[in-house]
Scaffold this motif. Structure first.
Motif, short mmCIF file in Angstrom:
data_model
loop_
_atom_site.label_atom_id
_atom_site.label_comp_id
_atom_site.label_asym_id
_atom_site.label_seq_id
_atom_site.Cartn_x
_atom_site.Cartn_y
_atom_site.Cartn_z
N ARG A 1 0.73 -1.21 0.12
CA ARG A 1 0.02 -0.09 0.22
C ARG A 1 0.89 1.33 -0.17
O ARG A 1 0.33 2.29 0.48
CB ARG A 1 -0.81 0.06 1.25
N THR A 2 1.79 1.06 -0.62
CA THR A 2 3.00 2.61 -0.59
C THR A 2 2.62 3.19 -1.87
O THR A 2 2.25 2.74 -2.85
CB THR A 2 4.46 2.18 -0.49
N VAL A 3 3.06 4.40 -1.97
CA VAL A 3 3.10 5.23 -2.98
C VAL A 3 4.58 5.86 -3.02
O VAL A 3 4.94 6.37 -2.11
CB VAL A 3 2.13 6.44 -3.03
N VAL A 4 5.24 5.77 -4.18
CA VAL A 4 6.69 6.04 -4.34
C VAL A 4 6.84 6.99 -5.18
O VAL A 4 6.42 6.87 -6.35
CB VAL A 4 7.59 4.56 -4.37
N LEU A 5 7.38 7.95 -4.98
CA LEU A 5 7.88 9.14 -5.90
C LEU A 5 9.37 8.50 -6.33
O LEU A 5 10.40 8.76 -5.62
CB LEU A 5 8.09 10.52 -5.29
N LEU A 6 9.29 8.54 -7.93
CA LEU A 6 10.75 8.18 -8.46
C LEU A 6 11.64 9.26 -8.51
O LEU A 6 11.27 10.24 -8.97
CB LEU A 6 10.41 7.39 -9.77
#
Length: 198
Positions: free
Chosen positions: A36-41
């Motif tokens: 359930r993560t949101v990762v900014l590249l």
């Protein structure tokens, strides 16, 4: 030019630059570090990828570890767990007031999002900063590893809103980002934490 894999809603892979985009964990992703993560590249090229998890606030106030930066930090003013790698180090992410501004000590990621060198005196950059987060650690992938994970449907790749990294209610970011995509991804946002309850 940075190249890598990008998926649309259909899961197809095409060549595109991914720095500045979001990776949203699919319900199929089994790694508890990224559930359930949101990762900014931040970086993505032939050597691999680097990003920060946006929705894992800790209980540690920024004032306890980087007091000089605390006045610039967006609410909640706590350190966020940026990922499982290098958790003893800190990264500063800022939203610039003007997308074309790049003061000393700042390196643009995409649009108005940039990394700030935490050794820079805050007064050098504060006039240009509209928001800030401090992250302990980061997420990293070896060459082709992220592309393989995307192809295996572990991640949705979507556009980032400049305000995503600074959301006051970061815990709900996974659902918020999916919901705004519409269609099938909006439906995924209703997926229960425990699928056995469905």
């Amino acid at each position: 030019m940075w190249r890598g894999a990008q998926t649309g809603h259909d899961g197809g892979v095409e060549e595109a630059r991914l720095a500045g985009r979001l990776l949203v964990a699919t319900p199929l992703l089994g790694d508890p570090n990224f559930a359930r993560t949101v990762v900014l590249l931040l970086d993505h090229d032939g050597d691999g990828a680097l990003g920060i998890v946006l929705n894992r606030p800790t209980e540690v106030p920024v004032a306890d570890i980087l007091p000089v930066w605390q006045p610039l930090v967006s609410s909640p003013d706590v350190v966020f767990q940026g990922g499982p790698v290098g958790v003893d180090g800190a990264l500063g992410l800022v939203r610039l007031r003007r997308a074309d501004d790049e003061p000393v000590g700042v390196r643009r990621v995409s649009g108005s999002l940039a990394l700030v060198d935490l050794d820079t005196p805050p007064e050098v950059v504060e006039a240009a900063v509209a928001g800030m987060r401090v992250f302990a650690g980061y997420a990293g992938w070896a060459a082709d590893q992220l592309d393989d994970e995307i192809a295996e449907h572990a991640w949705y790749v979507v556009g980032a809103d400049a305000g995503d990294p600074f959301a006051a209610t970061a815990g709900g970011l996974w659902r918020t980002v999916l919901r705004r995509q519409g269609g099938d991804l909006a439906m995924v946002s209703t997926f229960p934490d425990d699928p056995s309850l469905n």
